[in-house]
Design an enzyme around this catalytic site. Structure first.
Site, short mmCIF file in Angstrom:
data_model
loop_
_atom_site.label_atom_id
_atom_site.label_comp_id
_atom_site.label_asym_id
_atom_site.label_seq_id
_atom_site.Cartn_x
_atom_site.Cartn_y
_atom_site.Cartn_z
N LYS A 1 -0.92 -2.73 12.17
CA LYS A 1 -1.80 -2.44 13.30
C LYS A 1 -1.79 -3.62 14.28
O LYS A 1 -1.72 -4.77 13.89
CB LYS A 1 -3.22 -2.21 12.81
CG LYS A 1 -3.39 -0.94 11.96
CD LYS A 1 -4.83 -0.77 11.52
CE LYS A 1 -5.00 0.50 10.69
NZ LYS A 1 -6.40 0.66 10.22
N HIS B 1 -4.06 -10.05 2.79
CA HIS B 1 -5.47 -9.86 3.10
C HIS B 1 -5.83 -10.71 4.31
O HIS B 1 -5.57 -11.91 4.32
CB HIS B 1 -6.36 -10.31 1.92
CG HIS B 1 -6.28 -9.41 0.75
ND1 HIS B 1 -6.41 -9.87 -0.55
CD2 HIS B 1 -6.08 -8.07 0.64
CE1 HIS B 1 -6.31 -8.86 -1.39
NE2 HIS B 1 -6.10 -7.76 -0.68
N ARG C 1 0.86 -1.18 0.00
CA ARG C 1 0.00 0.00 0.00
C ARG C 1 0.90 1.23 0.00
O ARG C 1 2.05 1.17 0.45
CB ARG C 1 -0.92 -0.01 1.21
CG ARG C 1 -1.85 -1.24 1.25
CD ARG C 1 -2.59 -1.32 2.58
NE ARG C 1 -3.50 -2.45 2.61
CZ ARG C 1 -3.17 -3.68 3.00
NH1 ARG C 1 -1.92 -3.94 3.40
NH2 ARG C 1 -4.07 -4.66 3.02
N ARG D 1 -1.77 -2.06 -6.70
CA ARG D 1 -2.01 -3.19 -5.77
C ARG D 1 -2.98 -4.18 -6.40
O ARG D 1 -2.79 -5.39 -6.30
CB ARG D 1 -2.53 -2.65 -4.44
CG ARG D 1 -2.80 -3.74 -3.41
CD ARG D 1 -2.97 -3.14 -2.03
NE ARG D 1 -3.58 -4.07 -1.10
CZ ARG D 1 -2.92 -5.05 -0.47
NH1 ARG D 1 -1.63 -5.23 -0.69
NH2 ARG D 1 -3.56 -5.84 0.38
N TYR E 1 -10.94 -10.52 -6.62
CA TYR E 1 -10.00 -10.38 -7.74
C TYR E 1 -9.99 -11.61 -8.65
O TYR E 1 -9.38 -11.59 -9.71
CB TYR E 1 -8.59 -10.14 -7.21
CG TYR E 1 -8.43 -8.88 -6.42
CD1 TYR E 1 -7.99 -7.71 -7.03
CD2 TYR E 1 -8.71 -8.85 -5.07
CE1 TYR E 1 -7.83 -6.54 -6.30
CE2 TYR E 1 -8.56 -7.69 -4.33
CZ TYR E 1 -8.12 -6.55 -4.95
OH TYR E 1 -7.97 -5.40 -4.22
N HIS F 1 -3.38 2.32 -5.56
CA HIS F 1 -4.20 1.14 -5.28
C HIS F 1 -4.45 0.34 -6.58
O HIS F 1 -4.65 -0.87 -6.51
CB HIS F 1 -5.52 1.52 -4.63
CG HIS F 1 -6.08 0.44 -3.76
ND1 HIS F 1 -5.43 -0.01 -2.63
CD2 HIS F 1 -7.20 -0.31 -3.87
CE1 HIS F 1 -6.14 -0.97 -2.07
NE2 HIS F 1 -7.21 -1.19 -2.80
#
Length: 330
Positions: A191, A301, A167, A277, A310, A274
Site C-alpha cells: 500500500k 510490521h 500474508r 505467519r 509475539y 495467518h
C-alpha cells in the site's frame, strides 16, 4: 394528532433494520444488547419503554448503562455499546429524537473499557507436523500431471508461508519475476507504493524450483514472458491450459485441506495462513534470542508494538523453566 413513537417501538424498528442488513449472529447480539438496555431503563431509571416517548431519549442513559456493563467481559461491553449507539443513530436518522451524537460518542469513549490485548495463539506442534507432511507431498503418487502439479504447488506454498511470513494475499499475488533466485529475495510493492523485501529459506526455494520445473511445459505454452506468470498458479479443470494466479480463497483452502490430511479431522486447533505467519514471527524471536527489531523487519510490521505481542514463551517452555529453577534446586 399522531401518537408519539415509544422507546419500545423505536427499538423494534431499529432491530428490524439490523436484521435486514447484518448477519443473524450480529442481529442476535444487538437484540440481546437492547433487551439489557431496556431492562436497565426500567430498573435503574424507572422508565416504562412501552409508553415513554422516543423523542425524549437522553444520552445520559447510556452513561448509566455503562456502569451496569462492568460485570460483562470488556469485549461484550463494547459490542453492546456499539449496538445501543446504533439505536441512538437510528433515532437521529429517522428524526424520532434530537440526539446529540458527538456527546453520545464522548460519553462512551470516556466510560467504556478497552478490551485487553490478547496474545497470538496458534498450534505450534501441529504446524510442525503439517510442515513435515508438506515436505513429503512430493513423494506421494500422482494420479495425473495436474494432480502432480497440485502436490508440488501445495508443498511449496505451505513451506513458503511458514518460512517467509508472507500474508496469504501476498503469496498468491507473487509473480515469478519478483523472485531473485540468486539472492533468495522477493521485492513486494504494498500500500502507498511501499517496497519491502521478503527473504526465502533454502528449503522454500528448493520446493519452488521443483514446482516450477514441473510446470515448465505449461508455462512455456502460455506464450507469455515467464517473469509475468504467477508464482503459484491454479491447476484445476477450469483453468485448463491457462496459467492463472491462485486466489486467496484457494490458498486458505490448501492450508485447511493439507492440515486435515496431516493431523486428521480430530485436530482441535485450526491452522490458517495467518497461523503460519505467527509461526514465522515466533520462530525468528526464539532463534534470535528475542531480537524484536529483527523480527519486526522480517515480518514487515510497521509498528514494533505488533511484534511485541509475539515476544512470549510458550506454556511448555515456562513449565520447563519453572521446574528447572525450583525442582532441580530442591
Amino acid at each position: 394528532m399522531p401518537q408519539a413513537v415509544t422507546i419500545q417501538a423505536s427499538v423494534s424498528a431499529y432491530l428490524d433494520s439490523v436484521s435486514l442488513s447484518r448477519s443473524p449472529n450480529t442481529a442476535r447480539t444487538y437484540r440481546n444488547a437492547l433487551q439489557a438496555f431496556l431492562a436497565a431503563l426500567e430498573n435503574a431509571v424507572g422508565l416504562d419503554p412501552t409508553s415513554y416517548p422516543a423523542e425524549q431519549a437522553s444520552e445520559d442513559w447510556i452513561a448509566d448503562f455503562v456502569q451496569q456493563l462492568k460485570t460483562y467481559a470488556p469485549t461484550t461491553e463494547r459490542l453492546y455499546l456499539t449496538a445501543i449507539a446504533g439505536w441512538y443513530e437510528f433515532l437521529a436518522a429517522e428524526r424520532l429524537a434530537a440526539v446529540n451524537l458527538p456527546r453520545l460518542r464522548l460519553l462512551i469513549k470516556r466510560r467504556a473499557r478497552r478490551p485487553g490485548q490478547r496474545l497470538p495463539q496458534f498450534p505450534r506442534q501441529n504446524i510442525d507436523k503439517l510442515l513435515d507432511y508438506a515436505l513429503r507431498l512430493s513423494e506421494q503418487p500422482s494420479r495425473n500431471p495436474r494432480h502432480r502439479l497440485r502436490l508440488l504447488r501445495d508443498r511449496a506454498f505451505l513451506i513458503t508461508l511458514a518460512d517467509t511470513g508472507l500474508r496469504v494475499h501476498e503469496a498468491c499475488g507473487l509473480l515469478r519475476g519478483q523472485v531473485d533466485w540468486i539472492e533468495g529475495h522477493a521485492l513486494l510493492i504494498g500500500k502507498g507504493d511501499r517496497q519491502s523485501l521478503v527473504r526465502f529459506s533454502e528449503r522454500a526455494l528448493s520446493a519452488l524450483r521443483d514446482y516450477l520445473h514441473a510446470r515448465a511445459a505449461v508455462d512455456g505454452a502460455s506464450g507469455r514472458p515467464l517473469g509475468s506468470l504467477p508464482l503459484f498458479a491454479r491447476h484445476d479443470r477450469r483453468a485448463g491450459a491457462r496459467v492463472l494466479p491462485m486466489s486467496t480463497t484457494t490458498g486458505r483452502a490448501i492450508v485447511a485441506a493439507r492440515s486435515r490430511q496431516a493431523l486428521g479431522s480430530a485436530a482441535s486447533d485450526p491452522i490458517t495462513p495467518h497461523s503460519l505467519r505467527h509461526y514465522f514471527v515466533t520462530t525468528v524471536l526464539r532463534a534470535s534470542g528475542g531480537n524484536l527489531r529483527m523480527a519486526q523487519e522480517l515480518a514487515r510490521h510497521r509498528n514494533i508494538a505488533v511484534t511485541q505481542r509475539y515476544a512470549h514463551l510458550a506454556d511448555e517452555e515456562l513449565d520447563r523453566g519453572y521446574h528447572e529453577i525450583f525442582n532441580r534446586a530442591n
